[in-house]
Design an enzyme around this catalytic site. Structure first.
Site, mmCIF file in Angstrom:
data_model
loop_
_atom_site.group_PDB
_atom_site.id
_atom_site.type_symbol
_atom_site.label_atom_id
_atom_site.label_comp_id
_atom_site.label_asym_id
_atom_site.label_seq_id
_atom_site.Cartn_x
_atom_site.Cartn_y
_atom_site.Cartn_z
ATOM 1 N N SER A 23 -10.905 0.369 -20.889
ATOM 2 C CA SER A 23 -10.704 0.501 -19.438
ATOM 3 C C SER A 23 -11.827 -0.163 -18.649
ATOM 4 O O SER A 23 -11.751 -0.238 -17.429
ATOM 5 C CB SER A 23 -10.568 1.975 -19.040
ATOM 6 O OG SER A 23 -11.661 2.730 -19.538
ATOM 7 N N HIS A 157 19.497 2.035 17.004
ATOM 8 C CA HIS A 157 20.479 1.315 16.166
ATOM 9 C C HIS A 157 20.308 -0.197 16.301
ATOM 10 O O HIS A 157 21.266 -0.946 16.104
ATOM 11 C CB HIS A 157 21.921 1.688 16.541
ATOM 12 C CG HIS A 157 22.158 3.163 16.647
ATOM 13 N ND1 HIS A 157 22.672 3.926 15.630
ATOM 14 C CD2 HIS A 157 21.923 4.020 17.672
ATOM 15 C CE1 HIS A 157 22.752 5.184 16.014
ATOM 16 N NE2 HIS A 157 22.298 5.274 17.255
ATOM 17 N N SER A 279 5.860 -24.619 7.721
ATOM 18 C CA SER A 279 6.712 -24.983 6.604
ATOM 19 C C SER A 279 6.280 -26.345 6.080
ATOM 20 O O SER A 279 5.881 -27.215 6.849
ATOM 21 C CB SER A 279 8.174 -25.033 7.066
ATOM 22 O OG SER A 279 8.925 -25.897 6.234
ATOM 23 N N LYS A 285 8.350 -25.337 12.246
ATOM 24 C CA LYS A 285 8.307 -23.913 11.909
ATOM 25 C C LYS A 285 6.950 -23.264 12.134
ATOM 26 O O LYS A 285 5.904 -23.853 11.927
ATOM 27 C CB LYS A 285 8.674 -23.725 10.435
ATOM 28 C CG LYS A 285 10.129 -24.020 10.144
ATOM 29 C CD LYS A 285 10.997 -22.840 10.486
ATOM 30 C CE LYS A 285 10.940 -21.868 9.335
ATOM 31 N NZ LYS A 285 11.737 -20.701 9.551
ATOM 32 N N GLU A 292 5.106 -10.406 7.318
ATOM 33 C CA GLU A 292 6.048 -10.355 6.182
ATOM 34 C C GLU A 292 5.350 -9.886 4.909
ATOM 35 O O GLU A 292 5.912 -9.120 4.127
ATOM 36 C CB GLU A 292 6.668 -11.732 5.964
ATOM 37 C CG GLU A 292 7.639 -12.098 7.068
ATOM 38 C CD GLU A 292 8.110 -13.536 6.940
ATOM 39 O OE1 GLU A 292 9.316 -13.747 6.797
ATOM 40 O OE2 GLU A 292 7.256 -14.442 6.966
ATOM 41 N N TYR A 319 -7.105 17.331 -20.562
ATOM 42 C CA TYR A 319 -7.185 15.875 -20.419
ATOM 43 C C TYR A 319 -6.236 15.195 -21.405
ATOM 44 O O TYR A 319 -6.079 15.627 -22.549
ATOM 45 C CB TYR A 319 -8.619 15.385 -20.684
ATOM 46 C CG TYR A 319 -8.723 13.865 -20.621
ATOM 47 C CD1 TYR A 319 -8.935 13.217 -19.421
ATOM 48 C CD2 TYR A 319 -8.552 13.087 -21.771
ATOM 49 C CE1 TYR A 319 -8.994 11.830 -19.349
ATOM 50 C CE2 TYR A 319 -8.616 11.702 -21.719
ATOM 51 C CZ TYR A 319 -8.828 11.081 -20.510
ATOM 52 O OH TYR A 319 -8.877 9.711 -20.428
ATOM 53 N N GLN A 324 -5.911 7.632 -17.908
ATOM 54 C CA GLN A 324 -6.571 6.342 -17.704
ATOM 55 C C GLN A 324 -5.706 5.418 -16.832
ATOM 56 O O GLN A 324 -6.225 4.499 -16.213
ATOM 57 C CB GLN A 324 -6.868 5.699 -19.069
ATOM 58 C CG GLN A 324 -7.657 4.418 -18.986
ATOM 59 C CD GLN A 324 -8.285 4.048 -20.311
ATOM 60 O OE1 GLN A 324 -9.212 4.700 -20.779
ATOM 61 N NE2 GLN A 324 -7.769 3.018 -20.951
HETATM 62 N N1 ARG Z 1 -11.551 5.725 -19.881
HETATM 63 C C1 ARG Z 1 -11.193 7.091 -19.863
HETATM 64 C C2 ARG Z 1 -10.321 7.418 -18.641
HETATM 65 O O1 ARG Z 1 -10.305 6.612 -17.800
HETATM 66 C C3 ARG Z 1 -12.421 7.930 -19.813
HETATM 67 C C4 ARG Z 1 -12.234 9.280 -20.369
HETATM 68 C C5 ARG Z 1 -12.041 9.189 -21.822
HETATM 69 N N2 ARG Z 1 -11.966 10.480 -22.395
HETATM 70 C C6 ARG Z 1 -11.544 10.661 -23.637
HETATM 71 N N3 ARG Z 1 -11.481 11.878 -24.077
HETATM 72 N N4 ARG Z 1 -11.115 9.669 -24.377
HETATM 73 O O2 ARG Z 1 -9.679 8.417 -18.555
#
Ligand code: ARG
Length: 464
Positions: A23, A157, A279, A285, A292, A319, A324
């Site tokens: 990550s 409308h 354009s 244009k 947009e 968790y 992530q």
């Molecule tokens: N990169 C992980 C996240 O964004 C950090 C936490 C990782 N925790 C774990 N138990 N692997 O969630």
């Protein structure tokens, strides 16, 4: 690359999975918060008697130094090979401090760490979005003041309905954004509790003063109350992405409204060259690309919201690595929304109304028909009867190809014998506007007052 969890493993990671699992390419945006949280954690370990004061000082100094070095060379995190931002910080510390770095993670988990980092990041960026929204509101109030009495056709409308003022129209968006800001503040207040000290899921086993830790990190709501929930909660991400998504819906409505007003068919507003493009083929244009793109990007932010809600759905406590996935959705939702608010502010600040065409458009299309009925009511006619008689008069005027106030004097007398000779003046667009002299109405006097109130609210940082 050394991992934070290597001891139990014999084999190495599959290289493709290793990249899949990383990550750092996106969570490096949490570096500031990770360092701030780590310094606070080192101090908390010191207060708990787990680290000696000298160790705490060394850790804090090394973390401060890292922060400083990174501010001079931000790309250093991007170049690093680590799994995530937490591993990056720990490896850097190991390089600068040696073995002492290996004590910092005592009693802490990446689970409470990342939850804390993310909340710190969110609070900061919610504040930035709030500030940007305030600037957009201020630009809209400028428009409202400048064109407080400029008549504009109002639509329902997408059919011409009644005249409004350009100022009133601009102030409608100030209200939407006011609620958006209110939502940001609600979410920000609700998320203002500190997960650090929750450990991996069950709470840390060291005597950490979590109240002091929360206070030191600026969490007004104190520590979180349940460790399982603290590491398994991403409601604040969903709420912030929702606040962004609804803001984007509002911006896309503003975009659509003003794109329409700027069409060749309407030609009621002109966009600055600064926010339009041409354009490659058609030399004549000038396209409203800025608006947009804002309208288009709304889809992407709404997509992040539904995508992330699906990520959360069915996740068991506490968790899970699924979390992530919160970051890219959150970062992009906020980046996109902030960028769109900035561009919208430039569009609004540089918009020009075509006064003559606006006035002409607001005077054409029987927008004063309700006023004829209202005048009949004032002369004693029940509204339903008045409505029917004016409807018939509109039919007659349509057949003659004229507006109600352009009907022959004799015809007006025949249709509305109870109304005075001043009927024509009563039906002028300025009279029609001035009659909406009610709180929240479009009478120029009310629009000017509303603009002043809006400006004062902005200056006092108020929101709904
Ligand atoms: N990169 C992980 C996240 O964004 C950090 C936490 C990782 N925790 C774990 N138990 N692997 O969630």
């Amino acid at each position: 690359m050394t991992k934070l969890w290597g001891g139990r493993f014999e084999g190495g990671l599959d290289p493709f999975f290793e990249r899949f699992n990383r990550s750092l390419p996106f969570d490096r945006r949490l570096i500031e918060e990770d360092i701030t949280g780590s310094i606070a954690w080192a101090r908390a370990l010191g207060s708990a008697g787990v680290l000696e004061q000298g160790e705490v000082d060394q850790l804090a100094a090394a973390l401060d130094l890292l922060r400083e070095e990174l501010s001079n060379d931000p790309a250093r995190v991007a170049r690093a090979p680590d799994e995530d931002v937490h591993s990056f910080v720990e490896r850097e510390l190991l390089q600068s401090l040696g073995v002492l770095a290996r004590k910092l993670h005592t009693g802490r988990s990446r689970n409470d760490q990342v939850a804390t980092d993310l909340k710190l990041w969110l609070k900061k960026h919610a504040d930035e979005l709030d500030l940007r929204l305030t600037a957009l509101q201020a630009a809209l109030v400028d428009v409202a003041e400048r064109w407080a009495d400029l008549p504009l056709p109002g639509y329902t409308h997408l059919q011409r309905a009644q005249p409004i003022t350009a100022g009133h129209h601009a102030l409608a968006y100030v209200e939407m954004l006011d609620r958006d800001r209110g939502r940001l503040h609600d979410a920000r207040t609700r998320m203002d509790t500190c997960p650090l000290g929750s450990g991996a899921l069950a709470g840390t086993a060291f005597p950490i003063d979590r109240e002091a830790l929360a206070e030191g990190l600026g969490f007004r709501g104190g520590p979180t109350r349940n460790s399982l929930d603290a590491v398994g909660d991403r409601d604040h991400v969903a709420e912030l992405v929702f606040a962004c998504a609804l803001t984007m819906v509002h911006l896309s409505r503003l975009a659509e409204d003003w794109i329409f007003l700027g069409t060749f068919e309407a030609r009621l507003v002109r966009f600055s060259d600064a926010v339009a493009t041409g354009s490659s083929l058609m030399p004549q244009k000038k396209n409203p690309d800025a608006l947009e793109l804002i309208r288009g990007k709304c889809g992407r932010v709404a997509g992040h919201l539904s995508g992330f809600l699906m990520t959360l759905k069915g996740l068991p406590l506490a968790y899970d690595k699924d979390f992530q996935e919160d970051k890219e959705a959150l970062f992009d939702a906020l980046d996109t929304t902030i960028a769109c608010v900035r561009v919208a502010t430039t569009v609004v600040a540089t918009i020009e109304y075509d006064g003559e065409r606006c006035r002409a458009a607001a005077s054409e299309g029987y927008l004063n028909a309700t006023d004829v009925a209202d005048l009949l009511v004032r002369a004693g006619v029940p509204f339903r009867d008045a409505h029917e008689r004016v409807g018939a008069a509109v039919r007659e005027a349509l057949a003659a190809g004229v507006e109600l106030h352009q009907l022959e004097e004799a015809t007006l007398k025949r249709l509305f014998p109870e109304l005075s000779g001043a009927l024509r003046e009563e039906l002028g667009v300025d009279r029609v506007l001035a009659r909406r002299d009610v709180l929240g109405g479009t009478a120029p006097r009310r629009v000017r007052a509303a603009a002043a109130i809006a400006r004062a609210r902005i200056e006092r940082k108020e929101h709904q």
